[in-house]
Design an enzyme around this catalytic site. Structure first.
Site, PDB file in Angstrom:
ATOM      1  N   GLU A  34      38.976  46.427  30.556  1.00 26.97           N
ATOM      2  CA  GLU A  34      38.760  46.839  29.162  1.00 26.97           C
ATOM      3  C   GLU A  34      39.901  46.352  28.272  1.00 26.97           C
ATOM      4  O   GLU A  34      39.785  46.336  27.056  1.00 26.97           O
ATOM      5  CB  GLU A  34      38.636  48.357  29.063  1.00 26.97           C
ATOM      6  CG  GLU A  34      39.894  49.095  29.473  1.00 26.97           C
ATOM      7  CD  GLU A  34      39.842  50.581  29.126  1.00 26.97           C
ATOM      8  OE1 GLU A  34      39.387  50.925  28.040  1.00 26.97           O
ATOM      9  OE2 GLU A  34      40.267  51.379  29.977  1.00 26.97           O
ATOM     10  N   GLU A  84      41.132  40.710  46.381  1.00 21.85           N
ATOM     11  CA  GLU A  84      42.417  40.030  46.131  1.00 21.85           C
ATOM     12  C   GLU A  84      43.303  41.095  45.512  1.00 21.85           C
ATOM     13  O   GLU A  84      43.068  41.486  44.362  1.00 21.85           O
ATOM     14  CB  GLU A  84      42.254  38.885  45.148  1.00 21.85           C
ATOM     15  CG  GLU A  84      41.389  37.761  45.661  1.00 21.85           C
ATOM     16  CD  GLU A  84      41.235  36.665  44.631  1.00 21.85           C
ATOM     17  OE1 GLU A  84      41.297  35.496  45.012  1.00 21.85           O
ATOM     18  OE2 GLU A  84      41.055  36.981  43.445  1.00 21.85           O
ATOM     19  N   SER A 129      44.479  45.943  41.638  1.00 21.23           N
ATOM     20  CA  SER A 129      45.484  46.693  42.392  1.00 21.23           C
ATOM     21  C   SER A 129      44.957  47.099  43.769  1.00 21.23           C
ATOM     22  O   SER A 129      43.747  47.240  43.982  1.00 21.23           O
ATOM     23  CB  SER A 129      45.873  47.939  41.602  1.00 21.23           C
ATOM     24  OG  SER A 129      44.744  48.772  41.462  1.00 21.23           O
ATOM     25  N   THR A 130      45.878  47.301  44.666  1.00 17.49           N
ATOM     26  CA  THR A 130      45.518  47.711  46.022  1.00 17.49           C
ATOM     27  C   THR A 130      44.831  49.078  46.001  1.00 17.49           C
ATOM     28  O   THR A 130      43.873  49.309  46.739  1.00 17.49           O
ATOM     29  CB  THR A 130      46.790  47.742  46.901  1.00 17.49           C
ATOM     30  OG1 THR A 130      47.398  46.440  46.813  1.00 17.49           O
ATOM     31  CG2 THR A 130      46.476  48.050  48.347  1.00 17.49           C
ATOM     32  N   CYS A 145      50.248  38.184  40.408  1.00 15.73           N
ATOM     33  CA  CYS A 145      50.293  38.742  41.769  1.00 15.73           C
ATOM     34  C   CYS A 145      51.180  37.938  42.701  1.00 15.73           C
ATOM     35  O   CYS A 145      51.679  38.468  43.682  1.00 15.73           O
ATOM     36  CB  CYS A 145      48.881  38.839  42.339  1.00 15.73           C
ATOM     37  SG  CYS A 145      48.073  37.257  42.485  1.00 15.73           S
ATOM     38  N   ARG A 170      36.947  32.179  39.125  1.00 17.68           N
ATOM     39  CA  ARG A 170      37.171  32.079  40.572  1.00 17.68           C
ATOM     40  C   ARG A 170      36.100  32.848  41.347  1.00 17.68           C
ATOM     41  O   ARG A 170      35.811  32.559  42.497  1.00 17.68           O
ATOM     42  CB  ARG A 170      38.555  32.643  40.885  1.00 17.68           C
ATOM     43  CG  ARG A 170      38.981  32.465  42.309  1.00 17.68           C
ATOM     44  CD  ARG A 170      40.461  32.307  42.397  1.00 17.68           C
ATOM     45  NE  ARG A 170      41.133  33.572  42.609  1.00 17.68           N
ATOM     46  CZ  ARG A 170      42.448  33.693  42.675  1.00 17.68           C
ATOM     47  NH1 ARG A 170      43.216  32.640  42.498  1.00 17.68           N
ATOM     48  NH2 ARG A 170      43.005  34.844  42.881  1.00 17.68           N
ATOM     49  N   LYS A 209      32.492  42.828  35.481  1.00 14.97           N
ATOM     50  CA  LYS A 209      33.166  43.892  34.733  1.00 14.97           C
ATOM     51  C   LYS A 209      34.614  43.464  34.528  1.00 14.97           C
ATOM     52  O   LYS A 209      35.466  43.609  35.402  1.00 14.97           O
ATOM     53  CB  LYS A 209      33.140  45.230  35.479  1.00 14.97           C
ATOM     54  CG  LYS A 209      33.516  46.365  34.537  1.00 14.97           C
ATOM     55  CD  LYS A 209      34.357  47.447  35.185  1.00 14.97           C
ATOM     56  CE  LYS A 209      35.811  47.191  35.231  1.00 14.97           C
ATOM     57  NZ  LYS A 209      36.524  47.141  33.947  1.00 14.97           N
ATOM     58  N   ARG A 256      56.806  33.874  35.083  1.00 14.94           N
ATOM     59  CA  ARG A 256      55.491  33.462  34.591  1.00 14.94           C
ATOM     60  C   ARG A 256      54.720  34.707  34.142  1.00 14.94           C
ATOM     61  O   ARG A 256      54.765  35.744  34.806  1.00 14.94           O
ATOM     62  CB  ARG A 256      54.782  32.777  35.755  1.00 14.94           C
ATOM     63  CG  ARG A 256      53.397  32.322  35.508  1.00 14.94           C
ATOM     64  CD  ARG A 256      52.914  31.700  36.812  1.00 14.94           C
ATOM     65  NE  ARG A 256      51.526  31.325  36.715  1.00 14.94           N
ATOM     66  CZ  ARG A 256      50.687  31.326  37.747  1.00 14.94           C
ATOM     67  NH1 ARG A 256      51.105  31.667  38.946  1.00 14.94           N
ATOM     68  NH2 ARG A 256      49.440  30.965  37.590  1.00 14.94           N
ATOM     69  N   GLU A 259      55.248  46.278  43.719  1.00 10.36           N
ATOM     70  CA  GLU A 259      55.120  45.285  42.655  1.00 10.36           C
ATOM     71  C   GLU A 259      55.645  45.861  41.339  1.00 10.36           C
ATOM     72  O   GLU A 259      55.095  46.835  40.831  1.00 10.36           O
ATOM     73  CB  GLU A 259      53.622  45.044  42.469  1.00 10.36           C
ATOM     74  CG  GLU A 259      53.167  43.660  42.552  1.00 10.36           C
ATOM     75  CD  GLU A 259      51.663  43.570  42.308  1.00 10.36           C
ATOM     76  OE1 GLU A 259      50.938  44.586  42.397  1.00 10.36           O
ATOM     77  OE2 GLU A 259      51.225  42.461  42.024  1.00 10.36           O
TER      78      GLU A 259
HETATM   79  P1  NAP Z   1      43.480  47.451  38.411  1.00  9.91           P
HETATM   80  O1  NAP Z   1      44.001  48.596  37.656  1.00  9.91           O
HETATM   81  O2  NAP Z   1      43.151  47.652  39.847  1.00  9.91           O
HETATM   82  O3  NAP Z   1      42.187  46.954  37.609  1.00  9.91           O
HETATM   83  C1  NAP Z   1      41.441  45.846  38.043  1.00  9.91           C
HETATM   84  C2  NAP Z   1      40.008  46.022  37.578  1.00  9.91           C
HETATM   85  O4  NAP Z   1      39.462  47.159  38.247  1.00  9.91           O
HETATM   86  C3  NAP Z   1      39.887  46.282  36.088  1.00  9.91           C
HETATM   87  O5  NAP Z   1      38.716  45.660  35.608  1.00  9.91           O
HETATM   88  C4  NAP Z   1      39.744  47.793  36.037  1.00  9.91           C
HETATM   89  O6  NAP Z   1      39.057  48.240  34.888  1.00  9.91           O
HETATM   90  C5  NAP Z   1      38.886  48.017  37.267  1.00  9.91           C
HETATM   91  N1  NAP Z   1      38.890  49.381  37.782  1.00  9.91           N
HETATM   92  C6  NAP Z   1      39.839  50.325  37.669  1.00  9.91           C
HETATM   93  N2  NAP Z   1      39.436  51.456  38.296  1.00  9.91           N
HETATM   94  C7  NAP Z   1      38.199  51.212  38.806  1.00  9.91           C
HETATM   95  C8  NAP Z   1      37.253  51.968  39.539  1.00  9.91           C
HETATM   96  N3  NAP Z   1      37.483  53.220  39.914  1.00  9.91           N
HETATM   97  N4  NAP Z   1      36.077  51.375  39.881  1.00  9.91           N
HETATM   98  C9  NAP Z   1      35.822  50.114  39.523  1.00  9.91           C
HETATM   99  N5  NAP Z   1      36.681  49.340  38.822  1.00  9.91           N
HETATM  100  C10 NAP Z   1      37.854  49.874  38.472  1.00  9.91           C
HETATM  101  O7  NAP Z   1      44.456  46.210  38.366  1.00  9.91           O
HETATM  102  P2  NAP Z   1      45.092  45.549  37.076  1.00  9.91           P
HETATM  103  O8  NAP Z   1      46.226  46.411  36.660  1.00  9.91           O
HETATM  104  O9  NAP Z   1      44.048  45.194  36.084  1.00  9.91           O
HETATM  105  O10 NAP Z   1      45.609  44.155  37.665  1.00  9.91           O
HETATM  106  C11 NAP Z   1      46.847  43.997  38.219  1.00  9.91           C
HETATM  107  C12 NAP Z   1      46.757  43.955  39.728  1.00  9.91           C
HETATM  108  O11 NAP Z   1      45.918  42.877  40.121  1.00  9.91           O
HETATM  109  C13 NAP Z   1      48.097  43.698  40.362  1.00  9.91           C
HETATM  110  O12 NAP Z   1      48.260  44.534  41.471  1.00  9.91           O
HETATM  111  C14 NAP Z   1      48.002  42.245  40.808  1.00  9.91           C
HETATM  112  O13 NAP Z   1      48.846  41.908  41.879  1.00  9.91           O
HETATM  113  C15 NAP Z   1      46.558  42.139  41.165  1.00  9.91           C
HETATM  114  N6  NAP Z   1      46.112  40.743  41.133  1.00  9.91           N
HETATM  115  C16 NAP Z   1      45.913  40.117  42.328  1.00  9.91           C
HETATM  116  C17 NAP Z   1      45.526  38.786  42.343  1.00  9.91           C
HETATM  117  C18 NAP Z   1      45.297  38.081  43.659  1.00  9.91           C
HETATM  118  O14 NAP Z   1      44.820  36.956  43.639  1.00  9.91           O
HETATM  119  N7  NAP Z   1      45.622  38.702  44.786  1.00  9.91           N
HETATM  120  C19 NAP Z   1      45.348  38.099  41.142  1.00  9.91           C
HETATM  121  C20 NAP Z   1      45.566  38.766  39.932  1.00  9.91           C
HETATM  122  C21 NAP Z   1      45.944  40.101  39.964  1.00  9.91           C
HETATM  123  P3  NAP Z   1      39.823  48.657  33.533  1.00  9.91           P
HETATM  124  O15 NAP Z   1      40.955  47.696  33.347  1.00  9.91           O
HETATM  125  O16 NAP Z   1      38.771  48.524  32.500  1.00  9.91           O
HETATM  126  O17 NAP Z   1      40.305  50.040  33.753  1.00  9.91           O
END
Ligand code: NAP
Length: 508
Positions: free
Chosen positions: A256, A328, A307-308, A362, A238, A253, A356, A459
């Site tokens: 992990e 997003e 995440s937000t 999200c 996307r 990126k 799902r 969430e």
């Molecule tokens: P996340 O913890 O925010 O991680 C997302 C990405 O950011 C991962 O690649 C993570 O790396 C990286 N990251 C973490 N800390 C960072 C930093 N300080 N600097 C740069 N990158 C950093 O979110 P998640 O737990 O993977 O995903 C779940 C979230 O995504 C939920 O809140 C969900 O609602 C949201 N989401 C939203 C949509 C949408 O379309 N709105 C779609 C899918 C998911 P690592 O994993 O390697 O630590």
């Protein structure tokens, strides 16, 4: 006739500023585009493939053979899609200090592969590669870029079974859902292969006779794309599809937790003829990689799904170099069931919307808001449908609920359920870890949930369905809007038009 003067700048704030101070100029442009993609996995190199394969066979013996985990890994090795290194400038690369991260199968705890734990140096090199590649990639015609993207799409579809198995292995979602993600994710590439040829400009009537004003859309440059683990393929396509379509290059990126799908997709991008350096993938130390992308003046845009909390950090960090940012973020979607709903339709729809990817989506229905006249009937029918969901390893036929991604995710779910019950919610079904162990959690239905509970404010990102009671439409609207994070609405009622009108006019 006066010659036309064009000033072509790289979008955004800077281009608008230039256009303002430069008289005789046509411009403004730049289009919506996003991120990039690429991946790496590390663990086996081509030269030692058979050796590694034997190693895998041995190691995967513990992985339940019934679920097909070992066979899936062997097939992936044969297909050449189990890449275990980062991708920088078209070269598969280890971390410069040799450090690595283990990628686990959340359903079994087994290690699928080790990938490099990269940081600032590798990211800097990936940015340089993308920057160099931008020169030539952005100068190709739209048709040439479109052909590469179309070829990439074809390869993604040709390898849909392999990619789906990889997604299930590292992310845990049932194979059927993983196949759905491959189709969904590949479609972004197909769509942008077509859109690449439609990046139109504009001619703006000038107020001065000797001026011509044009809008020319230009690629911004290098895009940093940071993606989450819950859709390891689709969140990448996307972002990368639109970025590549308009001539940008990318440094991806992936999380992990799920880098293997990203690396496989990057391998297919190379095979599709997308030139080295256009797609780069680094993984490892998230904050080091993120900070390097943010600090680089060569990176002109950050696109992020996650995440937000992390999104806010990136937005603040992008300000230093005034990058464009697309975010997003998290959701808190309400699903509303009215008294006149068809019970069967409401149950099926809510089930699909909530469970799902084991609730790790999200747009999952985070809050199911049910009118009081149908509340008890709906709760009973819904709980019995939820009880029928088969929990297990996603590679097993018939499984509808896989594991949660990791222990932290289970702790979060446990704390939300504990918070809700301590404030008066009742556990109608589930409410605890599944007897399968690992990170499996029982599909759960909570009743008597109110807006004060964490489960309706944040969430939960897990298989917990909180049922909230409402009296009037106004109540439903108030409850649904009582959040700053919704990103989806699902309505179920007898009169579809009325429901949609209600949702559009008052909820959106
Ligand atoms: P996340 O913890 O925010 O991680 C997302 C990405 O950011 C991962 O690649 C993570 O790396 C990286 N990251 C973490 N800390 C960072 C930093 N300080 N600097 C740069 N990158 C950093 O979110 P998640 O737990 O993977 O995903 C779940 C979230 O995504 C939920 O809140 C969900 O609602 C949201 N989401 C939203 C949509 C949408 O379309 N709105 C779609 C899918 C998911 P690592 O994993 O390697 O630590």
């Amino acid at each position: 006739m006066q010659p036309c003067h064009f000033l072509i700048t790289r979008l955004s704030v800077r281009s608008l500023a230039l256009s303002t101070v430069t008289p005789m100029a046509g411009i403004i442009y730049q289009q919506r585009m996003s991120a990039l993609r690429s991946y790496n996995l590390l663990l086996l190199s081509r030269s030692s493939q058979s050796l590694h394969r034997r190693h895998y066979h041995l190691r995967q013996m513990s992985m339940d053979t019934q679920s097909g985990g070992a066979a899936a890994v062997a097939r992936l090795i044969d297909s050449g899609l189990l890449k275990t290194q980062g991708l920088i400038g078209g070269k598969w690369t280890d971390a410069y200090d040799g450090n690595s991260i283990k990628v686990h199968n959340p359903a079994t705890g087994d290690v699928i592969a080790n990938v490099p734990c990269m940081g600032r140096k590798e990211t800097t090199d990936a940015i340089s590669s993308a920057y160099d590649a931008f020169n030539s990639w952005s100068k190709l015609t739209a048709t040439e870029r479109s052909k590469c993207l179309r070829k990439w799409y074809d390869l993604l579809i040709d390898h849909k079974e392999d990619l789906a198995q990889l997604i299930t292995l590292e992310q845990g979602k049932p194979l059927k859902e993983a196949l759905g993600e491959v189709a969904y994710g590949a479609n972004f590439i197909e769509f942008y292969a077509e859109e690449a040829k439609r990046v139109y400009g504009d001619i703006i009537p000038s107020t001065l006779a000797d001026r011509r004003l044009f809008v020319l859309k230009q690629p911004v440059g290098v895009v940093g794309a940071i993606t989450p683990w819950n859709f390891p393929l689709a969140m990448i396509t996307r972002k990368v599809g639109p970025a590549l379509a308009c001539g940008c290059t990318v440094v991806i990126k992936p999380s992990e937790l799920t880098p293997l799908t990203a690396l496989a997709a990057a391998e297919l991008a190379l095979k599709a003829g997308i030139p080295p350096g256009v797609v780069n993938v680094v993984m490892g130390n998230a904050s080091d990689i993120g900070d390097t992308l943010l600090a680089s003046s060569q990176v002109r845009k950050i696109t992020f799904t996650g995440s937000t909390a992390v999104g806010k950090k990136l937005m603040a960090g992008a300000a230093g170099t005034v990058k464009k940012v697309s975010l997003e973020l998290g959701g808190n979607a309400p699903c509303i069931v009215f008294d006149d709903a068809d019970l069967d339709v409401a149950v099926k729809g809510s089930l699909a919307a909530k469970f799902r990817n084991s609730g790790q989506t999200c747009v999952c229905a985070n809050r199911i808001i049910v009118q009081e006249g149908i509340y008890e009937k709906f709760a009973n029918a819904f709980a019995s449908a939820v009880q029928n969901l088969q929990v297990g390893n996603g590679l097993i036929e018939g499984v509808a609920q896989g594991p949660l991604i990791n222990e932290a995710a289970v702790h979060k779910v446990e704390s939300f359920v504990q918070d809700a019950t301590s404030k008066g919610a009742k556990v109608m079904l589930g409410g605890k870890r599944h007897s399968l162990g690992m990170t499996f959690y029982e599909p759960t239905v909570l009743t008597d949930v109110n807006s004060e509970m964490l489960v309706s404010r944040e969430e939960v990102f897990g298989p917990v369905a909180p049922l909230i009671r409402f009296k009037t439409e106004e109540d439903a609207i108030h409850i649904a809007n009582d959040t700053n994070a919704d990103n989806a609405y699902i309505g179920k009622g007898g009169n579809r038009d009325e429901v949609l009108q209600l949702l559009y006019s008052q909820l959106c």
